[in-house]
Write an enzyme that holds these catalytic residues in place. Sequence first.
Site, PDB file in Angstrom:
ATOM      1  N   HIS A 316       0.854  -1.194   0.000  1.00  0.00           N
ATOM      2  CA  HIS A 316       0.000   0.000   0.000  1.00  0.00           C
ATOM      3  C   HIS A 316       0.880   1.230   0.000  1.00  0.00           C
ATOM      4  CE1 HIS A 316      -3.162   2.794   1.134  1.00  0.00           C
ATOM      5  NE2 HIS A 316      -3.995   1.867   0.702  1.00  0.00           N
ATOM      6  N   ASP A 373      -7.989  -5.395   0.073  1.00  0.00           N
ATOM      7  CA  ASP A 373      -8.496  -6.283  -0.970  1.00  0.00           C
ATOM      8  C   ASP A 373      -8.119  -7.743  -0.762  1.00  0.00           C
ATOM      9  OD1 ASP A 373      -9.750  -4.320  -2.601  1.00  0.00           O
ATOM     10  OD2 ASP A 373      -7.758  -3.594  -3.118  1.00  0.00           O
TER      11      ASP A 373
HETATM   12  N1  ACO Z   1       3.974  -7.621  -4.766  1.00  0.00           N
HETATM   13  C1  ACO Z   1       5.311  -7.614  -4.982  1.00  0.00           C
HETATM   14  N2  ACO Z   1       6.100  -6.525  -4.848  1.00  0.00           N
HETATM   15  C2  ACO Z   1       5.500  -5.392  -4.494  1.00  0.00           C
HETATM   16  C3  ACO Z   1       4.123  -5.303  -4.263  1.00  0.00           C
HETATM   17  C4  ACO Z   1       3.342  -6.464  -4.392  1.00  0.00           C
HETATM   18  N3  ACO Z   1       2.042  -6.456  -4.188  1.00  0.00           N
HETATM   19  N4  ACO Z   1       3.812  -4.030  -3.938  1.00  0.00           N
HETATM   20  C5  ACO Z   1       4.953  -3.337  -3.954  1.00  0.00           C
HETATM   21  N5  ACO Z   1       5.981  -4.153  -4.300  1.00  0.00           N
HETATM   22  C6  ACO Z   1       7.405  -3.791  -4.381  1.00  0.00           C
HETATM   23  C7  ACO Z   1       7.698  -3.036  -5.654  1.00  0.00           C
HETATM   24  O1  ACO Z   1       8.069  -3.897  -6.704  1.00  0.00           O
HETATM   25  C8  ACO Z   1       8.835  -2.157  -5.201  1.00  0.00           C
HETATM   26  O2  ACO Z   1       9.993  -2.931  -5.123  1.00  0.00           O
HETATM   27  P1  ACO Z   1      11.442  -2.300  -5.526  1.00  0.00           P
HETATM   28  O3  ACO Z   1      11.687  -1.254  -4.470  1.00  0.00           O
HETATM   29  O4  ACO Z   1      12.367  -3.453  -5.487  1.00  0.00           O
HETATM   30  O5  ACO Z   1      11.260  -1.719  -6.897  1.00  0.00           O
HETATM   31  C9  ACO Z   1       8.467  -1.794  -3.767  1.00  0.00           C
HETATM   32  O6  ACO Z   1       7.653  -2.900  -3.308  1.00  0.00           O
HETATM   33  C10 ACO Z   1       7.666  -0.494  -3.657  1.00  0.00           C
HETATM   34  O7  ACO Z   1       6.531  -0.608  -4.486  1.00  0.00           O
HETATM   35  P2  ACO Z   1       5.879   0.594  -5.265  1.00  0.00           P
HETATM   36  O8  ACO Z   1       5.239   0.070  -6.519  1.00  0.00           O
HETATM   37  O9  ACO Z   1       6.847   1.718  -5.402  1.00  0.00           O
HETATM   38  O10 ACO Z   1       4.764   1.011  -4.245  1.00  0.00           O
HETATM   39  P3  ACO Z   1       3.565   1.982  -4.531  1.00  0.00           P
HETATM   40  O11 ACO Z   1       3.310   2.719  -3.292  1.00  0.00           O
HETATM   41  O12 ACO Z   1       3.822   2.785  -5.768  1.00  0.00           O
HETATM   42  O13 ACO Z   1       2.368   0.984  -4.908  1.00  0.00           O
HETATM   43  C11 ACO Z   1       0.557  -0.482  -4.693  1.00  0.00           C
HETATM   44  C12 ACO Z   1       1.373   0.638  -4.025  1.00  0.00           C
HETATM   45  C13 ACO Z   1       0.080  -0.022  -6.089  1.00  0.00           C
HETATM   46  C14 ACO Z   1      -0.686  -0.752  -3.857  1.00  0.00           C
HETATM   47  C15 ACO Z   1       1.434  -1.755  -4.802  1.00  0.00           C
HETATM   48  O14 ACO Z   1       1.823  -2.187  -3.522  1.00  0.00           O
HETATM   49  C16 ACO Z   1       0.736  -2.875  -5.559  1.00  0.00           C
HETATM   50  O15 ACO Z   1       0.812  -2.928  -6.783  1.00  0.00           O
HETATM   51  N6  ACO Z   1       0.069  -3.812  -4.823  1.00  0.00           N
HETATM   52  C17 ACO Z   1      -0.677  -4.886  -5.486  1.00  0.00           C
HETATM   53  C18 ACO Z   1      -1.996  -4.348  -6.007  1.00  0.00           C
HETATM   54  C19 ACO Z   1      -2.969  -4.081  -4.887  1.00  0.00           C
HETATM   55  O16 ACO Z   1      -3.169  -4.910  -4.011  1.00  0.00           O
HETATM   56  N7  ACO Z   1      -3.626  -2.916  -4.961  1.00  0.00           N
HETATM   57  C20 ACO Z   1      -4.649  -2.503  -3.978  1.00  0.00           C
HETATM   58  C21 ACO Z   1      -4.142  -1.395  -3.097  1.00  0.00           C
HETATM   59  S1  ACO Z   1      -5.323  -0.952  -1.894  1.00  0.00           S
HETATM   60  C22 ACO Z   1      -6.460  -0.088  -2.755  1.00  0.00           C
HETATM   61  O17 ACO Z   1      -6.201   0.616  -3.683  1.00  0.00           O
HETATM   62  C23 ACO Z   1      -7.834  -0.206  -2.349  1.00  0.00           C
END
Ligand code: ACO
Length: 438
Positions: A316, A373
């Site tokens: 998140h 979720d």
């Molecule tokens: N699985 C694997 N790796 C992940 C995940 C995940 N679910 N989420 C983040 N990471 C990793 C990224 O690859 C990144 O790694 P790095 O530093 O080696 O490049 C690091 O964690 C930071 O991730 P970001 O993408 O920069 O985090 P951001 O804050 O931009 O994204 C998000 C947040 C979109 C929710 C992300 O965690 C994600 O894609 N999660 C899966 C989708 C999801 O569950 N979305 C629902 C969110 S809640 C809502 O909107 C109601």
Amino acid sequence: MGDLAEADATKTTTAHLKLPGDKTVELPVTVGTEDEHAVDISKLRGASGYITLDNGFGNTGSCSSKICYIDGEKGILRYRGHPIEQLATQSRFIEVAWLLIWGELPTPSQLAAFSEELTANAMLHEGMLHQFEAFPPDAPPMAMLSAMINACSCYHPELLRMDDEEHMAEATAKLISKVRTIAAYSFRMSIGKPINYPNPALSYTRNFLHMMFSEAFVPYDAPDEVIRAMRMFLILHADHEQNCSTSTVRVVGSSGANLFASTSSGVCALWGPLHGGANVAVINMLQHIHDSDTSLSQYIEKVKTDPNTRLMGFGHRVYKNFDPRALILKDAADDLLNALGLSDPLLDLAKELEQVALHDEYFIERKLYPNVDFYSGVILKAIGIPVNMFTVMFAIGRMPGWIAHWYEQFQQTARIARPRQVYTGAGERDYVPADKRG
Ligand code: ACO
């Protein structure tokens, strides 16, 4: 967006930004109710010629707001100051909707009047039924929802301008009530069954489930456990400060666009798998793991090594600790399945997957925890909601939050949201006629 100088938060200190060429700019620091500090850069460009760059707005406060508070490090979520844990277990969805939009818990007479307004506005104009008929049977329900919310503006032109609080109350009741009717009608149309008109004798949640699942001469009367779980689901989704869809609603609203148009754009933003669409992606992921020979550790390995695979329902932007909504939903999923005498291998799988991820260095290092979720789909599935309606359910829950933010911004006499950019394209060059291009 609202002028920060007009906001309640007090400016206590000043930050000094040192720029190349020995230039220093003084910037006021704004402090919020819970001691969050923000450097107010609204005068930065005028004073220095510089702008800020913040991909994905992870460090940018777009407004000051009194609606929702999150402490992502501690896993705290409050609506108008009230802890989510109390609201989820003690309140009703329409009470929470009122709280978010008008700022205080309603008195019994306010709540009764609001409930009557919702009942009075549950029907759609019959003309809208013809619009439903025009969609192909396999149209995505989120596309229908967004289109039909926007279509409401055609049937209520008197609400395209907000002249007073009365207009706002009327538009609010229409949207919160009709979003549920639109959602249920989309479902009925998509399965080729006749729509069920709303029943004025039923409560908000019960009425929705009746519109979804009643059959001719066989009314659907949801068990109380189902009503409780659905209410909790809606309450937990009702607001989450400046998330992608709410920011979209505020951005669209900042141009002066009406409430129907602004919230329909919120639905579009919510649809994406990185936002509300994640509840569909989680169930599909769990089903895929369950149906294939993939072990949990193999799947986790894939998530860590394949940049195109994420552990859906994990991570998140704000929470760097447990999402309190996920904790509540995990218990609620257990309670509901027990009460209904059901078992779901996907819930067991989700719990195992959570444990594997929480003990894995990759997730620990990045502070990735289950989000709202991760467990919500198991609950929706147990209630009988089809997977393609999961994100629509999120939208029904989020509608009060979108309305509250639209209205707050409207009252703040907002500036149009219009970010800047750093241009990195070609320098000036001459047009070359087509026959001269190599
Ligand atoms: N699985 C694997 N790796 C992940 C995940 C995940 N679910 N989420 C983040 N990471 C990793 C990224 O690859 C990144 O790694 P790095 O530093 O080696 O490049 C690091 O964690 C930071 O991730 P970001 O993408 O920069 O985090 P951001 O804050 O931009 O994204 C998000 C947040 C979109 C929710 C992300 O965690 C994600 O894609 N999660 C899966 C989708 C999801 O569950 N979305 C629902 C969110 S809640 C809502 O909107 C109601």
